[in-house]
Scaffold this active site. Structure first.
Site, short mmCIF file in Angstrom:
data_model
loop_
_atom_site.label_atom_id
_atom_site.label_comp_id
_atom_site.label_asym_id
_atom_site.label_seq_id
_atom_site.Cartn_x
_atom_site.Cartn_y
_atom_site.Cartn_z
N GLU A 178 0.87 -1.18 0.00
CA GLU A 178 0.00 0.00 0.00
C GLU A 178 0.91 1.23 0.00
OE1 GLU A 178 -3.88 1.85 2.33
OE2 GLU A 178 -2.68 0.29 3.29
N HIS A 218 -9.88 0.40 0.37
CA HIS A 218 -10.76 0.87 1.45
C HIS A 218 -11.63 2.06 1.02
CE1 HIS A 218 -7.32 3.49 2.18
NE2 HIS A 218 -6.67 2.63 2.92
N ASN A 226 -12.18 5.84 2.39
CA ASN A 226 -11.05 6.27 3.22
C ASN A 226 -9.89 6.69 2.33
OD1 ASN A 226 -12.18 3.64 5.17
ND2 ASN A 226 -12.14 5.71 5.95
N ALA A 227 -9.28 7.84 2.65
CA ALA A 227 -8.13 8.38 1.91
C ALA A 227 -8.46 8.65 0.45
CB ALA A 227 -6.93 7.43 2.02
N LEU A 270 -6.84 8.35 12.67
CA LEU A 270 -7.40 7.01 12.56
C LEU A 270 -6.48 6.15 11.69
CD1 LEU A 270 -9.85 5.09 13.06
CD2 LEU A 270 -10.80 5.98 10.91
N GLY A 286 -5.44 1.68 11.48
CA GLY A 286 -6.07 0.42 11.10
C GLY A 286 -7.24 0.05 11.99
N HIS A 333 -0.49 7.45 6.34
CA HIS A 333 0.81 7.17 5.72
C HIS A 333 1.75 8.35 5.90
CE1 HIS A 333 -0.15 3.47 3.20
NE2 HIS A 333 -1.25 3.73 3.88
N HIS A 365 -14.31 3.37 10.39
CA HIS A 365 -13.74 3.83 9.12
C HIS A 365 -14.83 4.24 8.13
CE1 HIS A 365 -10.10 1.93 10.68
NE2 HIS A 365 -9.43 2.59 9.76
N ASP A 413 -8.10 -4.36 7.16
CA ASP A 413 -7.10 -3.30 7.30
C ASP A 413 -6.62 -3.25 8.75
OD1 ASP A 413 -5.54 -1.24 6.10
OD2 ASP A 413 -6.84 0.29 6.95
#
Length: 368
Positions: free
Chosen positions: A126, A212, A215-216, A295, A297, A138, A247, A269
């Site tokens: 990832e 996911h 998310n992101a 937030l 995993g 990240h 999430h 995740d």
């Protein structure tokens, strides 16, 4: 030979209640109404549900150690045995955006462990080829644009153990994407700021799935459709989703399953508590966060994700089970070997009670 009697299992959407499942040499050898059980080890399912073992295509740690903090074969073995005991008989160990050294060590560990693996299927990288604008938890300093020479060295070292990569397609050169696709890597669009046109183009080029969902990535907007809208509308693109209620709100899981159907699958995740290295995770209530409160995993198993889908999202048990087994198997092209209960498939099976509690687990025909 093992004979599992008095179970019920889904054949598509049909609940089969009167067949015995026979296991021999690690595979499903026969499914029939045969009551001749002489010579068999008989396991009475007592009316429980039999299902193919779950497949988690994105998990960072299980059983105590975060893989990227301890990138060793022993960590993968610990993850493997812990996950099998919880009903996940196939998984991709995930490595987040990190230093080249950690990624290299993770690949080395995966190659060393794969010959003795039970459920370990390979790696999901990832990053690091993400969009820093949508980095989530990240680390920004490790995020970079992919360079073809670097990617080639990585894939040569991987020797096939890297099965999936999350990439922000909108920032990458076509030659890199084409090379990865030629290597058989499953590309997932994620940690991306792609608009609707960019995301649709990525799926059309060969990105098979999405990391996911929600998310992101940008949120759906009615005047500016973007990545989530693109995957909703695309005829083939899949997406993973974290059904933990933190999430993604359960209402959005329900809506997404209604829209996407067989294109939506479950991941955990999941991480473990970790106080070393660049990725440190602290348990806060029922979720994990980084030291700065971001937030990170989840703290669920795939069985808990299935339970949440049924109890909180109004998703049928048949569909929820397929979201954790059949659909991820299709994505990684192991359907016909794993993912559902058919003759010839690997005997990766779980038995759960009517109230969805795990009772027994078989991996390759062996009970764990």
């Amino acid at each position: 030979m093992i004979a599992i009697t008095n179970s019920k299992f889904f054949d598509g959407d049909v609940l089969v209640t009167d067949h015995t499942v026979f296991i021999e040499n690690g595979k499903i050898a026969r499914i029939s109404q045969d009551v001749m059980l002489g010579g068999c080890k008989v396991i009475d399912a007592e009316g429980g549900y039999l299902n193919s073992g779950f497949i988690d295509l994105q998990i960072y740690g299980s059983g105590g150690k975060l893989f990227s903090a301890y990138p060793e074969a022993e960590t993968l073995k610990q993850m493997d045995l812990d996950l099998v005991s919880k009903g996940t008989t196939g998984f991709l160990a995930c490595v987040a955006t990190n230093t080249p050294e950690i990624v290299w060590e993770s690949i080395t560990a995966a190659k060393a462990y794969r010959t003795e693996a039970v459920g370990f299927l390979g790696l999901h990288l990832e990053g690091p080829y993400l969009n820093a604008k949508r980095r989530g938890a990240h680390i920004a300093e490790y995020i970079r644009k992919a360079q073809l020479d670097e990617v080639k060295r990585l894939m040569e070292h991987a020797d096939g153990v890297v099965k999936m990569m999350t990439v922000a397609a909108e920032l990458q050169d076509d030659e890199v994407i084409s090379y990865l696709l030629d290597q058989g890597v499953i590309l997932s669009l994620g940690h991306s700021d792609a608009n609707y046109t960019e995301a649709t183009a990525a799926y059309d080029k060969g990105f098979k799935t999405t990391t996911h969902l929600f998310n992101a990535m940008p949120s759906i907007h009615h005047r500016a459709p973007n990545l989530p809208a693109a995957v909703y509308n695309h005829h083939a693109a899949m997406a993973s989703i974290i059904a933990d209620g933190s999430h993604v709100d359960f209402a959005m899981v329900k809506i997404s399953q209604k829209v996407m159907g067989e294109r939506l699958f479950l991941i955990t995740d999941a991480v473990t508590e970790c106080n070393i290295g660049p990725y440190q995770h602290q348990l806060s209530g029922d979720k994990f966060i980084t030291p700065d409160g971001t937030l990170s995993g989840s703290n669920i198993t795939l069985l808990q994700a299935v339970q949440n889908c049924v109890e909180h999202c109004g998703i049928s048990l048949a569909d929820a089970l397929k979201m954790a087994s059949l659909y991820p198997a299709r994505l990684i092209n192991t359907h016909g070997q794993t993912g559902d209960i058919i003759v010839g498939n690997s005997a990766d099976l779980i038995l759960i009670s009517e109230d969805l509690k795990l009772k027994r687990v078989f991996a390759r025909g062996q009970e764990y």
